[in-house]
Design a protein around this motif. Structure first.
Motif, PDB file in Angstrom:
ATOM      1  N   ASP A  39       0.813  -1.217   0.000  1.00  0.00           N
ATOM      2  CA  ASP A  39       0.000   0.000   0.000  1.00  0.00           C
ATOM      3  C   ASP A  39       0.847   1.268   0.000  1.00  0.00           C
ATOM      4  N   HIS A  40       2.181   1.121  -0.020  1.00  0.00           N
ATOM      5  CA  HIS A  40       3.130   2.235  -0.123  1.00  0.00           C
ATOM      6  C   HIS A  40       3.052   3.170   1.087  1.00  0.00           C
ATOM      7  N   ASN A  41       2.570   2.675   2.214  1.00  0.00           N
ATOM      8  CA  ASN A  41       2.475   3.494   3.422  1.00  0.00           C
ATOM      9  C   ASN A  41       3.545   3.150   4.445  1.00  0.00           C
ATOM     10  N   TRP A  42       4.194   2.015   4.316  1.00  0.00           N
ATOM     11  CA  TRP A  42       5.176   1.601   5.315  1.00  0.00           C
ATOM     12  C   TRP A  42       6.362   0.944   4.638  1.00  0.00           C
ATOM     13  N   VAL A  43       7.452   0.895   5.364  1.00  0.00           N
ATOM     14  CA  VAL A  43       8.672   0.238   4.900  1.00  0.00           C
ATOM     15  C   VAL A  43       9.290  -0.489   6.093  1.00  0.00           C
ATOM     16  N   VAL A  44       9.803  -1.690   5.844  1.00  0.00           N
ATOM     17  CA  VAL A  44      10.453  -2.507   6.871  1.00  0.00           C
ATOM     18  C   VAL A  44      11.918  -2.654   6.503  1.00  0.00           C
ATOM     19  N   SER A  89      12.886  -2.848  11.851  1.00  0.00           N
ATOM     20  CA  SER A  89      12.237  -1.572  12.159  1.00  0.00           C
ATOM     21  C   SER A  89      11.127  -1.316  11.159  1.00  0.00           C
ATOM     22  N   LEU A  90       9.996  -0.887  11.670  1.00  0.00           N
ATOM     23  CA  LEU A  90       8.832  -0.567  10.853  1.00  0.00           C
ATOM     24  C   LEU A  90       8.661   0.939  10.813  1.00  0.00           C
ATOM     25  N   TRP A  91       8.634   1.513   9.615  1.00  0.00           N
ATOM     26  CA  TRP A  91       8.530   2.959   9.422  1.00  0.00           C
ATOM     27  C   TRP A  91       7.214   3.287   8.731  1.00  0.00           C
TER      28      TRP A  91
END
Length: 974
Positions: free
Chosen positions: A708-713, A722-724
């Motif tokens: 969904d292009h809302n988060w990056v691991v 780490s979850l951003w």
């Protein structure tokens, strides 16, 4: 003075000045009200000193009596001690009664002034408010509660705005006396009514009052951010009383950021910054930015030392006509434009242009010409040259920004630069590449370019010597520059043809839901002569399955056509080789390509190298012949490549790269050796966000952007995940894997629905496959830290041990240990010794899972394909251990492994793979003729001879699995 003077004020002074409160002269009444605080403070000081002297004399007299009467009897001593104690008690009781008498007199004066409704009474009230801090100190908390209702009634005086402003200015002193609970319950509702006052000064003072209360920590987080309406139910389905929704102060004050008065906007901005300073960084990013979003053009990066001007730069244009509420912004903007159409000549031009402008959809619009990048480059290099947006006039608007004016104007006939001049000045070979510096400087230095730029800047007389359409172009160009509208994106190679058809191969959806790879079924492979000379660490497959690209440590990236694999008889041959990273003289000749990613909906490729460079290059494809029959029709073939952009960040190696599209941007995300995650918008050449990983967490090993292009691991060498949140550029979660070792690879576990259905909650969950030491992979929900399943390969020495007798570490699922999210200024989390200890792998099984690819499907098979350092590729069925198998890597004569599952909490969470030890060499077949059955030549060993580094799925022209290894070999399995 003697103790008797303590009664000077209540017995003499107060009686002599009491009549002044009703004096017929206004000046006298105001002077008396102004000095009430001084009288009260002085009387209290006299009372304290007088009673202190009395208490001192009593104590001294008792000590003297004790010293002179040591020979008296015990009974007399006891009576004297009781007499001294009673004297002290009487002094204390006398002090309390005297203080209460002072409070009553001063309180009676204040009530008389606050309840006065005569004409000109507001002057006395304002004078009384000036001494409010000293009066609160005089009364204390108990009597301050009696003052509070009296002074809050001043807000009802609609005749004198100065009284209302003075009350807001002095209220914090009362709030300090009454405390936080009374402030939130009684004072805050009154101040909120002052925010709607008709006078700007009152609103400003109310905002200053709220800012002061925030700085004094007299407001809770709930008061600032508000609460939502929530209705809870008990365990017996009995409804609990719902809490009333309460809007926070930030939400109520945010519309004042667009107030027409600068003083109100200034005070509202100070309140927002003060809120940022006391809130946690995560709460401020998540909640405050959401509340401010309707009033900002873009999210500010606020901090504890951010100046107010930075917040004002993010605000929308200030609107006239009063205070703007959040839901009325768009309505009032339209009303303002409508009312001003006949008054503003520039607005008339904009309205006229709005009817003739055509802004094409960026999905199907023409792309920005390549030569324009050279114009931008040299205009930035030479300050004397004008901006190409201004100098080229209509050429920039049409070719670069996709804005067309339907008016019949031939730009080549006007007195400024047109399309004909551009086409004749630039050589044909430079139209699609870099333009010579002399040509660019010559065009931008022409008189026509200077006149057009002068018209855009509004210089006097410039508009009179050019065509009438040029002023309209100038207005549009200035709006584009002011709003920072990006140009059209470069030509990345569309996957959609002019007829709307999808280029490449068609995916068989029925086969997709039922396809399962076969055991040891090799289709094609590269050779040492046709492949790479070093490790192939990453691969990327185009979205139309026409080709795939490899990234190798030999410094090159090769393009392989999937079509030609079916025509070469089992040998994978590359069509093109990109050597851009090794051909740069300013960088090291021995650069390694660490990662590769293909841009969404395009044929462009992004490669990351060890020399710190990031290259974006396009693969040119020849379209298929439409006259061919469907049976003989071939997919597009590779014809060439060209470099689109080179980026050098200077932060060491670029370790990972990814790409995703949004509605208005084409964003490349890449991670560097220093732990920084950068982004680059290919359309506007801006950097939308930047994330930073603390060095003590280890160096970055892999990065995955959510579907969904809302988060990056991000995974690290010390076992951290780490979850951003990309939207707020904030680290949300920080975990550490229980193996305490390097995490080699992570992969998205996207949920697929073949029938088109989609559950938003499931699709947005960050489910990640994690490959770690001990030759195991796991499926984690990173948002909650839960391990959903684990897939582990046991050491051959444990092959014949029952499940119950296995060591605990082999029959338990891994877990994630939660760590506090570090702040930007937090100290190092681990010492040097602790960091070195974390870097040492403590697992007994030294094999790592290096490659992962998988899918979770509601309509088809859910699986994970893992490649590890033991040179094996295993297929794990997520629903049944009986369907798992070894896809590749079994030795000649080696028995297939056994797969089993262990139930944890009623769910099959642990899958085990047991390999039997290899048989002796004398019991296995040779490469020539078998020793026993003599039935012909034994099959060759198809597996990799070195550890596997990457896996990729292909779905067309046929389904299969691509694998690459450290020896540079790429294989295709069916």
């Amino acid at each position: 003075f003697p103790p008797s003077d303590a009664q000077l004020f209540p017995q003499y002074v107060f009686k002599k000045v009491a009549h002044l409160i009703t004096d017929p002269s206004l000046i006298v009444r105001v002077a008396f009200a102004e000095n009430i605080a001084l009288l009260a403070e002085t009387s209290l000081r006299f009372l304290d000193v007088g009673h202190s002297v009395s208490l001192y004399e009593t104590v001294i007299g008792r000590h003297n009596r004790d010293g002179n009467c040591q020979d008296i009897s015990k009974g007399e001593k006891t009576s004297q001690m009781c007499s001294s104690s009673s004297t002290t008690t009487m002094i204390k009781s006398s002090y309390d009664s005297d203080l209460s008498a002072l409070h009553e007199v001063v309180l009676r004066w204040m009530i008389h002034i606050t309840t006065d409704t005569s004409d000109h009474s507001s002057q006395s009230k304002q004078a009384l408010l000036g001494g409010l801090p000293r009066l609160c100190n005089f009364f204390g908390a108990e009597y301050s509660f009696q003052i509070l209702p009296q002074i809050l009634a001043f807000l009802n005086d609609r005749k004198d705005w100065q009284l209302r402003a003075a009350l807001c200015h002095n209220l914090p002193s009362v709030c300090v006396a009454v405390g936080r609970a009374a402030t939130e319950q009684f004072v805050i509702p009154c101040i909120e009514t002052a925010l709607n006052d008709d006078v700007e000064q009152v609103v400003s003072e109310a905002l200053k009052c709220l800012s002061m209360l925030i700085s004094l920590s007299l407001l809770t987080r709930t008061s600032l951010l508000g609460t939502d309406l929530s209705s809870e139910k008990s365990s017996h389905n009995v409804p609990v009383r719902s809490r009333r929704r309460r809007e926070g102060i930030v939400r109520k004050c945010a519309p004042l950021l667009l107030h027409q008065s600068y003083s109100v906007r200034f005070c509202a901005g100070c309140l927002i910054l003060q809120t940022w300073r006391i809130l946690d960084h995560t709460d401020a990013e998540v909640f405050v930015n959401i509340l401010l979003r309707p009033y900002l053009r873009y999210n500010p990066s606020l901090g504890k030392s951010t100046p107010l001007s930075h917040l004002f730069a993010c605000l929308e244009m200030s609107l006239s006509g009063g205070i703007v509420e959040g839901n009325d912004i768009e309505m009032q903007r339209r009303e303002t434009v409508t009312q001003s159409q006949n008054k503003n000549p520039e607005l008339d031009v904009l309205v006229k242009l709005a009817r003739v402008l055509l802004v094409p959809n960026t999905e199907h619009a023409s792309r920005m010409p390549k030569w324009y990048e050279s114009f931008q480059k040299y205009s930035d290099l030479y300050p004397d040259l004008s901006l190409p947006l201004f100098s080229l006039g209509g050429v920039s608007l049409q070719s670069v920004y996709g804005v067309n004016i339907t008016a019949s104007t031939n730009f080549s006939d006007q007195s400024f630069i047109g399309t004909d001049m551009i086409s004749t000045s630039i050589r044909p070979e430079e139209q699609s590449g870099d333009v010579d510096e002399d040509i660019v400087v010559g065009i931008l230095s022409r008189t026509e370019a200077k006149i057009a730029a002068s018209a855009c800047k509004g210089e006097w007389g410039s508009s009179s010597v050019i065509d009438g359409i040029a002023p309209e172009n100038a207005i549009i160009a200035n709006k584009i520059k002011a709003l920072k509208i990006p140009p059209l994106s470069p030509n990345l190679g569309n996957l959609i043809t002019d007829s709307g058809a999808f280029s490449g191969f068609d995916v068989n959806m029925s086969m997709k839901t039922s396809w399962v790879p076969k055991e040891d079924n090799l289709i094609a492979s590269t050779t040492l002569s046709s492949g790479h000379s070093s490790s192939v660490v990453r691969m990327a497959v185009s979205h139309d399955y026409s080709f795939f690209v490899s990234a190798s440590h030999d410094g090159t990236s090769k393009v392989f056509e999937l079509r030609q694999m079916q025509e070469t008889g089992g040998e994978i041959q590359s069509s093109l080789t990109y050597e851009g990273h090794t051909s740069q003289q300013e960088f090291s000749h021995h650069a390694r390509v660490n990662d590769v990613s293909i841009l969404e909906k395009s044929h462009s490729v992004a490669t990351a190298a060890s020399d710190g460079s990031l290259h974006v290059w396009k693969v040119d494809m020849l379209p298929s012949n439409p006259n061919q029959t469907p049976t003989h029709k071939r997919a597009s073939s590779v014809s060439g490549l060209g470099t689109l952009r080179r980026v050098f960040h200077g932060e060491g190696e670029v370790l990972a790269v990814s790409h995703f599209n949004t509605q208005s941007a084409s964003i490349i995300t890449y991670a560097t050796q220093r732990g920084n995650i950068h982004s680059l918008d290919l359309r506007s050449t801006r950097h939308p966000f930047a994330l930073s990983l603390s060095p003590d967490l280890g160096y970055l090993t892999d990065m995955q952007v959510g579907d969904d292009h809302n988060w990056v691991v991000v995974s690290t060498s010390r076992g951290f995940l780490s979850l951003w949140d990309i939207r707020f550029q904030t680290m949300v979660k920080l975990w550490r894997h229980s193996r305490n070792s390097t995490i080699k690879r992570i992969a998205n576990a996207s949920v697929n629905y073949s029938n088109g259905g989609r559950n938003i909650n499931e699709a947005s969950r960050p489910l990640i496959f994690v490959g770690s030491s001990n030759n195991e992979a796991s499926l984690f929900d990173i948002s909650a830290g839960d391990c959903l399943q684990c897939y582990r390969v046991l050491d051959p020495s444990l092959s014949f041990i029952d499940q119950a007798a296995l060591p605990f570490e082999h029959r338990s699922v891994p877990h994630l240990e939660s760590f506090d999210v570090p702040s930007p200024r937090s100290p190092r989390r681990f010492s040097l010794g602790g960091a070195l200890e974390m870097s040492v792998t403590k697992s007994s099984n030294k094999d790592f899972v290096n490659a992962l690819v998988g899918s979770i499907s509601r309509d088809g098979p859910s699986y994970l394909i893992a490649g590890s350092s033991d040179r094996m590729i295993r297929y794990w069925d997520l629903n049944s251990a009986s369907k798992c198998f070894c896809l590749s890597g079994l030795g000649r004569g080696q028995a297939p492994p056994n797969f089993e599952q262990i139930n944890h909490d009623g769910i099959f969470q642990l899958f085990l793979c047991r390999h039997r030890p290899l048989p002796p060499a004398r019991m296995t077949e040779s490469g020539n003729v078998p020793l026993r059955n003599r039935q012909g030549i034994a099959r060759s060993d198809n597996g990799h001879s070195d550890e596997i580094l990457d896996l990729k799925l292909i779905e067309s022209p046929s389904f299969g699995v691509l694998s690459s290894s450290r020896d540079g070999i790429i294989k295709l399995w069916n």
